[in-house]
Design an enzyme around this catalytic site. Structure first.
Site, PDB file in Angstrom:
ATOM      1  N   ARG A   1     -36.783 -23.953  25.673  1.00 53.20           N
ATOM      2  CA  ARG A   1     -36.234 -25.300  25.600  1.00 53.20           C
ATOM      3  C   ARG A   1     -35.148 -25.383  24.530  1.00 53.20           C
ATOM      4  O   ARG A   1     -34.315 -26.281  24.552  1.00 53.20           O
ATOM      5  CB  ARG A   1     -37.333 -26.320  25.299  1.00 53.20           C
ATOM      6  CG  ARG A   1     -38.398 -26.422  26.387  1.00 53.20           C
ATOM      7  CD  ARG A   1     -37.805 -26.920  27.682  1.00 53.20           C
ATOM      8  NE  ARG A   1     -37.209 -28.240  27.536  1.00 53.20           N
ATOM      9  CZ  ARG A   1     -36.318 -28.769  28.360  1.00 53.20           C
ATOM     10  NH1 ARG A   1     -35.873 -28.060  29.390  1.00 53.20           N
ATOM     11  NH2 ARG A   1     -35.840 -29.986  28.161  1.00 53.20           N
TER      12      ARG A   1
ATOM     13  N   SER B   1     -22.369 -26.449   9.405  1.00 48.44           N
ATOM     14  CA  SER B   1     -21.598 -25.277   9.826  1.00 48.44           C
ATOM     15  C   SER B   1     -21.753 -24.064   8.905  1.00 48.44           C
ATOM     16  O   SER B   1     -21.762 -22.928   9.403  1.00 48.44           O
ATOM     17  CB  SER B   1     -20.121 -25.634  10.005  1.00 48.44           C
ATOM     18  OG  SER B   1     -19.584 -26.202   8.837  1.00 48.44           O
TER      19      SER B   1
ATOM     20  N   ASP C   1     -28.441 -18.658  15.301  1.00 47.32           N
ATOM     21  CA  ASP C   1     -27.892 -18.881  13.959  1.00 47.32           C
ATOM     22  C   ASP C   1     -28.890 -19.687  13.129  1.00 47.32           C
ATOM     23  O   ASP C   1     -29.789 -20.340  13.658  1.00 47.32           O
ATOM     24  CB  ASP C   1     -26.525 -19.568  14.025  1.00 47.32           C
ATOM     25  CG  ASP C   1     -26.597 -20.996  14.526  1.00 47.32           C
ATOM     26  OD1 ASP C   1     -27.106 -21.867  13.789  1.00 47.32           O
ATOM     27  OD2 ASP C   1     -26.153 -21.253  15.659  1.00 47.32           O
TER      28      ASP C   1
ATOM     29  N   ARG D   1     -41.345 -26.460  15.815  1.00 45.24           N
ATOM     30  CA  ARG D   1     -42.423 -25.563  16.228  1.00 45.24           C
ATOM     31  C   ARG D   1     -43.409 -25.216  15.120  1.00 45.24           C
ATOM     32  O   ARG D   1     -44.455 -24.614  15.397  1.00 45.24           O
ATOM     33  CB  ARG D   1     -41.822 -24.292  16.823  1.00 45.24           C
ATOM     34  CG  ARG D   1     -40.966 -24.555  18.063  1.00 45.24           C
ATOM     35  CD  ARG D   1     -41.707 -25.405  19.096  1.00 45.24           C
ATOM     36  NE  ARG D   1     -40.886 -25.676  20.276  1.00 45.24           N
ATOM     37  CZ  ARG D   1     -41.302 -26.352  21.324  1.00 45.24           C
ATOM     38  NH1 ARG D   1     -42.527 -26.847  21.340  1.00 45.24           N
ATOM     39  NH2 ARG D   1     -40.495 -26.569  22.359  1.00 45.24           N
TER      40      ARG D   1
ATOM     41  N   HIS E   1     -33.808 -25.819  13.032  1.00 40.90           N
ATOM     42  CA  HIS E   1     -34.224 -26.898  13.939  1.00 40.90           C
ATOM     43  C   HIS E   1     -35.421 -26.455  14.779  1.00 40.90           C
ATOM     44  O   HIS E   1     -36.380 -27.219  14.970  1.00 40.90           O
ATOM     45  CB  HIS E   1     -33.059 -27.294  14.845  1.00 40.90           C
ATOM     46  CG  HIS E   1     -33.401 -28.372  15.822  1.00 40.90           C
ATOM     47  ND1 HIS E   1     -33.691 -29.670  15.444  1.00 40.90           N
ATOM     48  CD2 HIS E   1     -33.535 -28.352  17.181  1.00 40.90           C
ATOM     49  CE1 HIS E   1     -33.970 -30.388  16.504  1.00 40.90           C
ATOM     50  NE2 HIS E   1     -33.892 -29.620  17.575  1.00 40.90           N
TER      51      HIS E   1
ATOM     52  N   ARG F   1     -38.636  -8.179  38.105  1.00 37.56           N
ATOM     53  CA  ARG F   1     -37.990  -7.660  39.314  1.00 37.56           C
ATOM     54  C   ARG F   1     -37.682  -6.172  39.168  1.00 37.56           C
ATOM     55  O   ARG F   1     -37.644  -5.437  40.145  1.00 37.56           O
ATOM     56  CB  ARG F   1     -36.690  -8.417  39.586  1.00 37.56           C
ATOM     57  CG  ARG F   1     -36.866  -9.896  39.854  1.00 37.56           C
ATOM     58  CD  ARG F   1     -35.531 -10.544  40.184  1.00 37.56           C
ATOM     59  NE  ARG F   1     -35.041 -10.070  41.476  1.00 37.56           N
ATOM     60  CZ  ARG F   1     -33.786 -10.226  41.890  1.00 37.56           C
ATOM     61  NH1 ARG F   1     -32.892 -10.807  41.098  1.00 37.56           N
ATOM     62  NH2 ARG F   1     -33.414  -9.800  43.085  1.00 37.56           N
TER      63      ARG F   1
END
Length: 270
Positions: A92, A69, A189, A200, A195, A104
């Site tokens: 993802r 946190s 964050d 990646r 992560h 669009r």
């Protein structure tokens, strides 16, 4: 606590860092830094006077023990330009807030990703989802790059023709390939960003998204250098052990000779 700024992060704001042939990453804004992490972790005790070593030690402790946190107190916002097929892997990670250019409302630019010749490779024989380590012969790679460019031009001409006929942009865009570049604002964050980067920047990730991960990692390091150091040490270049792996490690240290050899190979210890 006063608003926190980081001089090295401030120097990066609004600078475009090129990625691939036409993409970029730009740090739009950030909130907090290492100081915010330690202040959040120490809120029960008050700020007090702490040394750099104590702050780094606390951040290391938080990272190693997965106290996540305090890292969520730091937020980074990026402006990213990336091929659509990379973007579809990117989204993802659902813990981000994002807003993407819309085909669009806007006429999409004629900008397509063409891989460098050394990245045009055959399918790997050992990895079902990746390319081989060795590139194709130079002449073959050059021919494939030229073929890609030709098909991109044909697709964009078809797109433009439909627009000229008054076909709705939301329909005309469906002829465009996944190599088309898109842009978005992407905010996350620091805990969830770490992560993202762990996955990646890994060698198993696709090359193109690894390149974005590398640049975002460089920027993140400037925003929160102590947190980045802990991330590298305990997460990016660290490993978590299963119960069986931990048992093997303990027995191996105790000098047992009858332990099976499978686990050390799995852990990369041989």
């Amino acid at each position: 606590m006063p608003h926190i700024t980081n001089p090295e992060a401030e120097a990066l704001l609004d600078k475009e860092f090129p990625v691939l042939d036409k993409g970029f990453v730009r740090l739009v804004d950030y909130m907090g830094s290492d100081e915010r992490i330690v202040a959040s972790a120490r809120v029960s005790y008050g700020k007090g006077t702490k040394t750099y070593r104590e702050d780094q030690g606390l951040i290391n402790y938080l990272m190693r023990n997965q106290h996540t946190s305090p890292f969520e107190q730091v937020v980074l916002t990026f402006h990213v330009k990336t091929p659509i097929f990379v973007a579809r892997q990117w989204v993802r990670h659902r813990t981000a807030r994002m807003n993407e250019i819309s085909g669009r409302y806007s006429v999409m630019k004629e900008e397509f990703y063409i891989p460098e010749p050394d990245q045009i490779r055959p399918q790997s024989t050992s990895n079902k989802q990746g390319r081989a380590d060795e590139p194709l012969p130079a002449d073959q790679a050059k021919a494939i790059a030229a073929s890609l460019e030709k098909h991109y031009q044909q697709a964009y001409e078809a797109y433009q023709e439909m627009l000229d006929q008054g076909i709705a942009r939301e329909l005309a865009r469906i002829v465009l390939p996944l190599s088309l570049y898109t842009e978005w604002y992407w905010q996350m964050d620091l805990h969830n960003l770490f992560h993202f980067l762990k996955l990646r920047m890994d060698d198993h990730a696709q090359y193109e998204i690894r390149e974005y991960g590398r640049v975002i990692g460089d920027i993140t390091q400037k925003v929160a250098p102590m947190a980045w150091s802990a991330f590298e040490r305990y997460v990016l270049h660290g490993r978590f052990l299963s119960r069986e792996e931990l048992d093997w490690t303990r027995d191996h240290r105790a000098g047992r000779e009858d332990m099976p050899r499978l686990l050390p190979r799995k852990l990369g210890l041989e």
